[in-house]
Design a protein around this motif. Structure first.
Motif, short mmCIF file in Angstrom:
data_model
loop_
_atom_site.label_atom_id
_atom_site.label_comp_id
_atom_site.label_asym_id
_atom_site.label_seq_id
_atom_site.Cartn_x
_atom_site.Cartn_y
_atom_site.Cartn_z
N GLU A 143 30.78 -8.13 21.64
CA GLU A 143 31.22 -8.82 20.43
C GLU A 143 30.68 -10.25 20.42
OE1 GLU A 143 32.36 -7.84 17.78
OE2 GLU A 143 33.69 -6.13 18.05
N ALA A 144 30.70 -10.92 21.58
CA ALA A 144 30.18 -12.27 21.65
C ALA A 144 28.67 -12.29 21.42
CB ALA A 144 30.52 -12.89 23.01
N VAL A 145 27.97 -11.32 21.97
CA VAL A 145 26.52 -11.24 21.77
C VAL A 145 26.20 -11.03 20.30
CG1 VAL A 145 24.43 -9.95 22.34
CG2 VAL A 145 26.12 -10.41 24.12
N ARG A 146 26.92 -10.11 19.66
CA ARG A 146 26.67 -9.84 18.25
C ARG A 146 27.02 -11.04 17.36
NH1 ARG A 146 28.40 -4.50 19.74
NH2 ARG A 146 30.58 -5.02 19.30
N ALA A 147 27.94 -11.85 17.82
CA ALA A 147 28.33 -13.03 17.05
C ALA A 147 27.36 -14.19 17.23
CB ALA A 147 29.74 -13.47 17.45
N GLY A 148 26.31 -13.99 18.03
CA GLY A 148 25.32 -15.03 18.23
C GLY A 148 25.72 -16.07 19.25
N ALA A 183 43.03 -11.49 23.74
CA ALA A 183 44.19 -10.69 23.33
C ALA A 183 44.15 -10.37 21.84
CB ALA A 183 45.49 -11.41 23.66
N PHE A 184 43.53 -11.24 21.06
CA PHE A 184 43.47 -11.03 19.61
C PHE A 184 42.21 -10.29 19.18
CE2 PHE A 184 46.49 -14.45 19.98
CZ PHE A 184 47.38 -14.25 18.94
N ALA A 185 41.26 -10.11 20.09
CA ALA A 185 39.95 -9.59 19.71
C ALA A 185 39.96 -8.08 19.43
CB ALA A 185 38.92 -9.90 20.79
N ALA A 186 40.97 -7.37 19.87
CA ALA A 186 40.97 -5.92 19.68
C ALA A 186 40.95 -5.54 18.22
CB ALA A 186 42.19 -5.30 20.37
N ARG A 187 41.63 -6.29 17.40
CA ARG A 187 41.69 -5.98 15.98
C ARG A 187 40.45 -6.46 15.24
NH1 ARG A 187 46.66 -7.56 11.94
NH2 ARG A 187 47.63 -5.83 13.08
N SER A 188 39.96 -7.63 15.56
CA SER A 188 38.84 -8.23 14.82
C SER A 188 37.99 -9.05 15.76
CB SER A 188 39.38 -9.07 13.66
OG SER A 188 38.32 -9.56 12.87
N GLY A 189 37.30 -8.35 16.66
CA GLY A 189 36.52 -9.05 17.67
C GLY A 189 35.43 -9.91 17.09
#
Length: 224
Positions: free
Chosen positions: A131-136, A95-101
């Motif tokens: 977003e999770a993939v890019r975050a490693g 729910a919070f990831a839309a702004r800063s995933g």
């Protein structure tokens, strides 16, 4: 419920003194539409400093229902000293990831190392996609799927790897096909996100699994 219309970042919010009532009031505040900016500010203050973890978790849940919830308050909750608040943060991460995933995904990767909330963090990472993939996240999820001491965490990590479908997670999913029955079932389902000879071989092997649900999952995938 106390009137929050006069609350701002400098005035103490008029929440009930009893923590159970305060948690209920915080939760209800997030249901109002429209939600005044003053209410959101008051909820952020509860997350940041209320002495009762039930209140902090309830306020975070109320903020998650806002149209554009602030990522900063989530990061604070993810570092809360109480595991119940950290777990609530993991549950609410999408729910919070839309702004800063990117920031949320990075926080969840950190929570994967938190034994008390790792399961919730793994599930949430599976919801964040690229977003999770890019975050490693793929590497830590694969490590959790292979070797975490809690089978529930291993299962959640396998499910997340299947949801992400990144090739870097395939070996861990294949290894999970030899884990406990619940994890084997989850791993077979996760293989739907991958392809190749190794995947086909694992699915064919699962047709002879001792667990009937694992066999059924493999049969369903091979028949598609």
């Amino acid at each position: 419920m106390a009137d929050l219309s006069a609350v701002n970042r400098t005035d103490p919010p008029p929440w009930p003194e009893d923590p159970v009532e305060r948690a209920a009031a915080a939760a209800a505040a997030g249901l109002r539409r429209p939600v005044p900016a003053e209410t959101a500010a008051a909820l952020e203050l509860l997350v940041a400093g209320d002495p009762d973890p039930r209140v902090r978790a309830a306020a975070l849940g109320a903020l998650a229902r806002l149209p554009d919830p602030p990522a900063g308050v989530w990061l604070r909750a993810a570092a809360d000293p109480d595991p119940s608040v950290r777990s609530r943060a993991a549950d609410l991460a999408p729910a919070f990831a839309a702004r800063s995933g990117a920031a949320i995904a990075g926080g969840l990767v950190t929570l994967l190392g938190d034994g008390e909330v790792a399961e919730a963090a793994a599930w949430a990472l599976g919801e964040l996609g690229e977003e999770a993939v890019r975050a490693g996240a793929v590497g830590p999820l694969a490590e959790a799927a292979r070797s975490h001491g809690d089978p529930l965490v291993r299962e959640a990590a396998v499910a997340a790897l299947g949801a992400l479908g990144d090739p870097g997670g395939l070996e861990a999913v294949l290894a999970a096909c030899r884990d406990k029955p619940a994890i084997r079932r989850r791993a077979v389902l996760a293989l739907a996100a991958f392809e190749g000879p190794a995947v086909d071989g694992a699915l064919r092997a699962a047709l002879d699994d001792k667990d009937w649900q694992t066999r059924q999952a493999a049969e369903d995938l091979l028949s598609q």
